[in-house]
Design an enzyme around this catalytic site. Structure first.
Site, PDB file in Angstrom:
ATOM      1  N   ASP A 341       0.866  -1.172   0.000  1.00 29.60           N
ATOM      2  CA  ASP A 341       0.000   0.000   0.000  1.00 29.60           C
ATOM      3  C   ASP A 341       0.910   1.232   0.000  1.00 29.60           C
ATOM      4  OD1 ASP A 341      -2.311   1.701   0.473  1.00 29.60           O
ATOM      5  OD2 ASP A 341      -1.581   1.830   2.536  1.00 29.60           O
ATOM      6  N   ASP A 524      -1.965  -0.866   5.933  1.00 23.05           N
ATOM      7  CA  ASP A 524      -2.189  -0.347   7.287  1.00 23.05           C
ATOM      8  C   ASP A 524      -3.612   0.126   7.551  1.00 23.05           C
ATOM      9  OD1 ASP A 524      -1.797   3.133   7.381  1.00 23.05           O
ATOM     10  OD2 ASP A 524      -1.789   1.965   5.544  1.00 23.05           O
ATOM     11  N   ASP A 528      -7.420  -1.385   3.447  1.00 21.27           N
ATOM     12  CA  ASP A 528      -6.523  -2.480   3.055  1.00 21.27           C
ATOM     13  C   ASP A 528      -6.990  -3.831   3.596  1.00 21.27           C
ATOM     14  OD1 ASP A 528      -4.659  -0.777   1.763  1.00 21.27           O
ATOM     15  OD2 ASP A 528      -3.818  -0.234   3.704  1.00 21.27           O
TER      16      ASP A 528
END
Length: 634
Positions: A341, A524, A528
């Site tokens: 990410d 995080d 996600d």
């Protein structure tokens, strides 16, 4: 050998120094019973060599049987009551059968080595437990609470609650996870995070329970309860992981019963066939059958898998990486592609002002001061970054009134009686970050460009995982293409997917896995979580990770150190090599000794030494992964 069964431990207990984890079923009496059995064996052997009356040394040997064999015999009978066949019972039957034909010395030797290998297995497992339990000793039992009136009181660390302040004097251990609100000092975090040198911690910096304060005095505001501290999470999650079994172990246990039953049937054949067709005497055939039962038992095979994986989990936990199960530790090493990410993972999720543009008739300082005036009361990360940039330039920021947030757009307020608006520009205009426009009474004053700070270790981490996988590292982000491209360029990521909604990230992960890739996703945020669940391995950033991401992920990186991803993959692969090596050792020893017994004459004492020696060897080999060097060298 008797396998340790460990129930999962609750996650939310406070640090109250509970009984040793991983050690359920591993008791110090095992070592004492083994030592007593050895002494009785040596006593009997000495009397036998000294030509003492046979009843005396027989009595010593039989006492050795009782001392070293009662516990595995009881465990085997309990398993038999549950209609399962335990390898412990096979060893006890073999020892009793040896005594029944007069070979009480060999039977006692089997009991001694069997008990000793069991004790060594207990010690190895205890070492894994102690490596994690030692974290509990890092958290001080007491802390100095700083009351609102300025007085202090000594309280139990486990009773600290978020919002309270504690005073940490030079040389003291910090009593809880929190944020420094006053003072500056160097803090030794090596025991928790693995950082080799103390790090400077000042106002606004996070500090962790159990770390050691340096020469300065710190005032720390507690942010987590004791049960939710980094140390508590490491201990609790490693406890949970230790109660799970890897797929290899589960496969071994599925075939163990069939294999053990097959050993019994084969032992009866080894006893009967030579007597019926080869004319062997009963005692000769029974000796060969006893030896066969010993060397064919799968003790070492059963013990080949879990010690390396449990040691790896403990080692990772000691370095601030929480692996939630043995299955996960086994799976991580099979990763073929790592996806990251962007915000909060490769970047710190904390934007900073990189450029200020002024319209004609205005200056950069004026633009930034006006923007900071209305952003002063904003809780948005962009607003805080603008206010921080103005403070760093020592600008005189005017007062703003009538502050109002514009959801999804920006903020507005009145400065000097005139309306000032700070709004995010069209994403298409952003080249290397986020651009906000500053207007006064609707007229452009200037622009402020902000870029999310890249983590210092992001580029090195991307390069490290790229060298371990068959596919290049990927960037999956919901941000616009230009911001994603800027981060990809700075980190060396070559495959980028931008403007992804949560379901889009899941689709990308599932598409990769449908093509045979094993995806490890690092993220995080709440957005996600679905992709973390869909990936072969989900890794969450521990410090800023959302609760949903932390619960969903298979692995939690406590200190948000991206370099831990590559170290974890290497450690997992090393653990897998150790498991394979153990299985090869165990299977090879069984094959050699079984063949020797069937085609020639294998002495009972040598059979015992070879079989039990291989069991001890695989346990000690797995324990090597407890060493600190295993984390770096992989």
């Amino acid at each position: 050998m008797t396998q340790t069964r460990v129930p999962p431990a609750p996650r939310d207990r406070a640090l109250a120094r509970p009984p040793s984890i991983l050690a359920t079923g591993v008791r110090l009496p095992e070592v004492r019973w083994a030592a007593a059995a050895l002494l009785l064996f040596l006593l009997g052997w000495g009397m036998q060599l000294a030509a003492a009356p046979a009843p005396l040394w027989w009595a010593a040997y039989l006492a050795c049987y009782a001392t070293g064999g009662w516990e595995p015999a009881l465990a085997g009978l309990r398993a038999l009551r549950d209609r399962t066949l335990d390898v412990d019972l096979l060893m006890i039957v073999a020892a009793i059968a040896a005594a029944s034909i007069g070979q009480v010395f060999d039977g006692a030797l089997l009991i001694v080595i069997f008990a000793t290998s069991g004790a060594l297995e207990a010690v190895v497992t205890q070492r894994t437990a102690d490596s994690v339990d030692s974290l509990l000793n890092l958290a001080p039992e007491q802390a100095t609470l700083l009351r609102e009136d300025g007085t202090t009181a000594t309280v139990a660390s486990r009773d600290l609650t978020p919002g309270q302040r504690i005073l940490v004097r030079p040389g003291e251990r910090i009593g809880g996870d929190g944020t420094v609100v006053e003072g500056i000092s160097e803090v030794d975090q090596q025991a928790i995070t693995g950082e080799s040198v103390p790090v400077v911690r000042g106002v606004g910096d996070e500090v962790l329970s159990g770390t050691v304060n340096g020469t300065g005095t710190l005032t720390v505001r507690i942010t987590r309860e004791a049960g939710a501290s980094v140390i508590a999470r490491i201990v609790a999650l490693v406890e949970e992981a230790s109660g799970t079994k890897a797929r290899t172990q589960l496969f071994i246990e599925r075939i163990e019963q069939a294999y053990s039953f097959g050993v019994v049937v084969a032992t009866l054949l080894v006893l009967a066939v030579p007597m019926l067709f080869l004319g062997h005497a009963f005692e000769q055939a029974l000796t060969r059958a006893i030896v066969f039962m010993i060397v064919a038992s799968p003790c070492a095979v059963v013990l080949s898998t879990m010690p390396p994986l449990l040691a790896s989990i403990a080692n990772a936990g000691r370095h601030g990486v929480l692996v939630k199960s043995a299955t996960v530790m086994e799976t991580v090493g099979r990763t073929t592609v790592v996806a990251f990410d962007k915000t909060g993972t490769l970047t710190e999720g904390a934007p900073e002002v990189t450029e200020v543009g002024a319209a004609a008739g205005h200056t950069e300082d004026e633009v930034l001061a006006l923007a900071a005036a209305v952003e002063r009361y904003s809780e948005h990360p962009l607003g805080r970054a603008i206010a921080r940039a103005a403070a760093e330039r020592d600008l005189a920021v005017p007062e703003a009134v009538d502050f109002r947030a514009l959801p999804g757009r920006g903020v507005t307020g009145r400065v000097g009686g005139r309306a000032v608006t700070v709004e995010r520009a069209d994403a298409a205009s952003a080249t290397t970050g986020t651009v906000v426009e500053v207007r006064r009474e609707g007229e452009p004053v200037g622009t402020v460009t902000l870029v999310d700070r890249l983590r210092p270790d992001a580029r090195a981490a991307v390069q490290a995982v790229a060298g371990l996988t068959t596919a290049p590292a990927m960037l999956l982000t919901g941000d616009h293409a230009s911001a994603a491209a800027a981060v990809a360029e700075r980190t060396g990521v070559t495959s980028v997917r931008s403007r992804l909604m949560p379901q889009d990230k899941v689709a990308v992960v599932e598409d990769l896995q449908s093509r045979g890739e094993r995806v490890l996703l690092v993220g995080d945020g709440v957005n996600d979580a679905p992709a973390l669940a869909a990936a072969s391995t989900g890794v969450a950033m521990g410090r800023r990770g959302s609760d949903l991401a932390l619960d969903t992920a298979d692995v939690v990186i406590v200190r948000d150190e991206l370099g831990a991803v590559a170290n974890l993959v290497r450690l997992s692969r090393r653990a897998r090599r150790y498991v394979i090596a153990n299985l090869v050792i165990a299977a090879s020893v069984i094959a050699v000794l079984v063949t020797w017994d069937l085609v020639a004459t294998l002495p009972l004492a040598l059979a015992v030494a070879g079989h039990e020696g291989s069991t001890v060897l695989v346990a000690l080999n797995g324990a090597r992964l407890l060493r600190r060097s295993a984390w770096q060298s992989g």
